[in-house]
Design a protein around this motif. Structure first.
Motif, PDB file in Angstrom:
ATOM      1  N   ASP A   1       0.793  -1.186   0.026  1.00 52.67           N
ATOM      2  CA  ASP A   1       0.045   0.042   0.023  1.00 52.67           C
ATOM      3  C   ASP A   1       0.729   1.262  -0.244  1.00 52.67           C
ATOM      4  OD1 ASP A   1      -2.459  -1.520  -0.037  1.00 52.67           O
ATOM      5  OD2 ASP A   1      -2.484  -1.238   2.023  1.00 52.67           O
ATOM      6  N   ARG A   2       1.920   1.237   0.788  1.00 55.73           N
ATOM      7  CA  ARG A   2       2.912   2.415   0.743  1.00 55.73           C
ATOM      8  C   ARG A   2       3.517   2.568  -0.654  1.00 55.73           C
ATOM      9  NH1 ARG A   2       5.962   2.383   6.568  1.00 55.73           N
ATOM     10  NH2 ARG A   2       4.216   1.172   7.685  1.00 55.73           N
ATOM     11  N   SER A   3       3.686   1.667  -1.300  1.00 52.79           N
ATOM     12  CA  SER A   3       4.478   1.735  -2.645  1.00 52.79           C
ATOM     13  C   SER A   3       3.310   2.230  -3.626  1.00 52.79           C
ATOM     14  CB  SER A   3       4.990   0.209  -3.161  1.00 52.79           C
ATOM     15  OG  SER A   3       5.904  -0.066  -2.445  1.00 52.79           O
ATOM     16  N   LEU A   4       1.955   1.838  -3.507  1.00 55.71           N
ATOM     17  CA  LEU A   4       0.955   2.175  -4.204  1.00 55.71           C
ATOM     18  C   LEU A   4       0.977   3.888  -4.209  1.00 55.71           C
ATOM     19  CD1 LEU A   4      -1.155   1.527  -5.979  1.00 55.71           C
ATOM     20  CD2 LEU A   4      -2.574   1.173  -4.272  1.00 55.71           C
ATOM     21  N   TRP A   5       0.820   4.246  -2.871  1.00 55.83           N
ATOM     22  CA  TRP A   5       0.870   5.890  -2.693  1.00 55.83           C
ATOM     23  C   TRP A   5       1.996   6.426  -2.989  1.00 55.83           C
ATOM     24  CZ3 TRP A   5      -3.494   8.231  -2.382  1.00 55.83           C
ATOM     25  CH2 TRP A   5      -4.666   7.718  -1.686  1.00 55.83           C
ATOM     26  N   ARG A   6       3.218   5.898  -2.866  1.00 54.87           N
ATOM     27  CA  ARG A   6       4.433   6.603  -3.416  1.00 54.87           C
ATOM     28  C   ARG A   6       4.495   6.686  -4.898  1.00 54.87           C
ATOM     29  NH1 ARG A   6       7.342   2.593   0.096  1.00 54.87           N
ATOM     30  NH2 ARG A   6       7.325   3.599   2.121  1.00 54.87           N
ATOM     31  N   GLY A   7       3.956   5.812  -5.420  1.00 50.79           N
ATOM     32  CA  GLY A   7       3.898   5.707  -7.170  1.00 50.79           C
ATOM     33  C   GLY A   7       2.866   6.787  -7.424  1.00 50.79           C
ATOM     34  N   ARG A   8       1.721   6.984  -6.834  1.00 50.09           N
ATOM     35  CA  ARG A   8       0.645   7.969  -7.277  1.00 50.09           C
ATOM     36  C   ARG A   8       1.291   9.404  -6.867  1.00 50.09           C
ATOM     37  NH1 ARG A   8      -1.978   4.865 -10.340  1.00 50.09           N
ATOM     38  NH2 ARG A   8      -3.927   3.930  -9.229  1.00 50.09           N
TER      39      ARG A   8
ATOM     40  N   ASN B   1      -9.530   2.292  -1.157  1.00 50.14           N
ATOM     41  CA  ASN B   1     -10.511   2.715  -2.538  1.00 50.14           C
ATOM     42  C   ASN B   1      -9.397   2.746  -3.420  1.00 50.14           C
ATOM     43  OD1 ASN B   1     -11.177   5.251  -4.013  1.00 50.14           O
ATOM     44  ND2 ASN B   1     -12.916   4.558  -3.134  1.00 50.14           N
ATOM     45  N   LEU B   2      -8.096   3.388  -3.213  1.00 52.69           N
ATOM     46  CA  LEU B   2      -7.321   3.310  -4.330  1.00 52.69           C
ATOM     47  C   LEU B   2      -6.862   1.835  -4.893  1.00 52.69           C
ATOM     48  CD1 LEU B   2      -5.417   4.843  -6.068  1.00 52.69           C
ATOM     49  CD2 LEU B   2      -3.688   4.890  -4.170  1.00 52.69           C
ATOM     50  N   ARG B   3      -6.771   1.120  -3.842  1.00 48.46           N
ATOM     51  CA  ARG B   3      -6.586  -0.460  -4.362  1.00 48.46           C
ATOM     52  C   ARG B   3      -7.534  -1.001  -5.241  1.00 48.46           C
ATOM     53  NH1 ARG B   3      -6.733  -3.305   0.176  1.00 48.46           N
ATOM     54  NH2 ARG B   3      -5.432  -1.678   1.663  1.00 48.46           N
ATOM     55  N   LYS B   4      -8.889  -0.724  -4.692  1.00 47.49           N
ATOM     56  CA  LYS B   4     -10.118  -1.151  -5.560  1.00 47.49           C
ATOM     57  C   LYS B   4     -10.012  -0.617  -6.990  1.00 47.49           C
ATOM     58  CE  LYS B   4     -13.038  -2.011  -1.568  1.00 47.49           C
ATOM     59  NZ  LYS B   4     -14.009  -1.572  -0.591  1.00 47.49           N
ATOM     60  N   ARG B   5      -9.776   0.627  -6.934  1.00 45.67           N
ATOM     61  CA  ARG B   5      -9.799   1.313  -8.270  1.00 45.67           C
ATOM     62  C   ARG B   5      -8.766   1.033  -9.268  1.00 45.67           C
ATOM     63  NH1 ARG B   5     -12.519   5.902  -9.379  1.00 45.67           N
ATOM     64  NH2 ARG B   5     -13.843   6.535  -7.602  1.00 45.67           N
ATOM     65  N   ALA B   6      -7.583   0.542  -8.719  1.00 49.01           N
ATOM     66  CA  ALA B   6      -6.522  -0.092  -9.509  1.00 49.01           C
ATOM     67  C   ALA B   6      -6.937  -1.387 -10.089  1.00 49.01           C
ATOM     68  CB  ALA B   6      -5.300  -0.143  -8.539  1.00 49.01           C
ATOM     69  N   ALA B   7      -7.419  -2.197  -9.147  1.00 48.38           N
ATOM     70  CA  ALA B   7      -8.016  -3.609  -9.631  1.00 48.38           C
ATOM     71  C   ALA B   7      -8.933  -3.545 -10.529  1.00 48.38           C
ATOM     72  CB  ALA B   7      -8.461  -4.308  -8.120  1.00 48.38           C
ATOM     73  N   ALA B   8      -9.986  -2.424 -10.554  1.00 43.97           N
ATOM     74  CA  ALA B   8     -11.058  -2.482 -11.349  1.00 43.97           C
ATOM     75  C   ALA B   8     -10.568  -2.206 -13.073  1.00 43.97           C
ATOM     76  CB  ALA B   8     -11.856  -1.217 -11.036  1.00 43.97           C
ATOM     77  N   HIS B   9      -9.522  -1.742 -13.174  1.00 48.67           N
ATOM     78  CA  HIS B   9      -8.865  -1.785 -14.597  1.00 48.67           C
ATOM     79  C   HIS B   9      -9.880  -1.091 -15.362  1.00 48.67           C
ATOM     80  CE1 HIS B   9      -5.472  -4.268 -13.526  1.00 48.67           C
ATOM     81  NE2 HIS B   9      -6.354  -5.139 -13.006  1.00 48.67           N
ATOM     82  N   GLY B  10     -10.576  -0.110 -15.271  1.00 50.91           N
ATOM     83  CA  GLY B  10     -11.389   0.787 -16.083  1.00 50.91           C
ATOM     84  C   GLY B  10     -12.847  -0.049 -16.349  1.00 50.91           C
ATOM     85  N   ASP B  11     -13.043  -1.202 -15.435  1.00 50.52           N
ATOM     86  CA  ASP B  11     -14.453  -1.380 -15.645  1.00 50.52           C
ATOM     87  C   ASP B  11     -15.478  -0.765 -14.897  1.00 50.52           C
ATOM     88  OD1 ASP B  11     -16.625  -3.113 -14.977  1.00 50.52           O
ATOM     89  OD2 ASP B  11     -15.614  -4.656 -15.159  1.00 50.52           O
ATOM     90  N   GLN B  12     -16.118   0.028 -15.869  1.00 51.16           N
ATOM     91  CA  GLN B  12     -16.953   0.873 -15.319  1.00 51.16           C
ATOM     92  C   GLN B  12     -18.082   0.436 -14.248  1.00 51.16           C
ATOM     93  OE1 GLN B  12     -16.676   4.293 -16.298  1.00 51.16           O
ATOM     94  NE2 GLN B  12     -18.162   4.341 -14.364  1.00 51.16           N
TER      95      GLN B  12
END
Length: 94
Positions: A25-32, A61-72
């Motif tokens: 999760d830390r890496s995810l935020w650092r990347g953003r 929330n960020l993790r879920k959005r990344a996993a959604a891969h644009g699926d509306q």
């Protein structure tokens, strides 16, 4: 007021520690935040350093959005969760 890279990273790590975020999760935020401008980085620290639960919610929330891969359809579900979360906050504030 400008925040140095070192000061930003120190505050960020303290926030991550307090929220007990995983290294993933830390890496995810650092990347953003890597390409974010000074204003966004400062606002991130200002907002999330004051509210551990908010950081935990938005990390999920960020993790879920990344996993959604644009699926509306998935993004719509996530948006509904956000609405419910903020409605709860507003209700508690009353």
């Amino acid at each position: 007021m400008l925040i140095s890279e070192e000061e930003f990273n120190d505050k960020l790590e303290r926030m991550f520690e307090r929220a007990d975020l995983s290294e993933e999760d830390r890496s995810l935020w650092r990347g953003r935040l890597a390409d974010a401008g000074e204003y966004v980085r400062r606002m991130f620290v200002d907002v999330f350093s004051q509210d551990r639960d908010l950081l935990v919610f938005f990390t999920g929330n960020l993790r879920k959005r990344a996993a959604a891969h644009g699926d509306q359809a998935k993004l719509d579900e996530i948006m509904e969760e956000e609405r419910a979360y903020f409605a709860g906050i507003m209700k508690a504030a009353d």
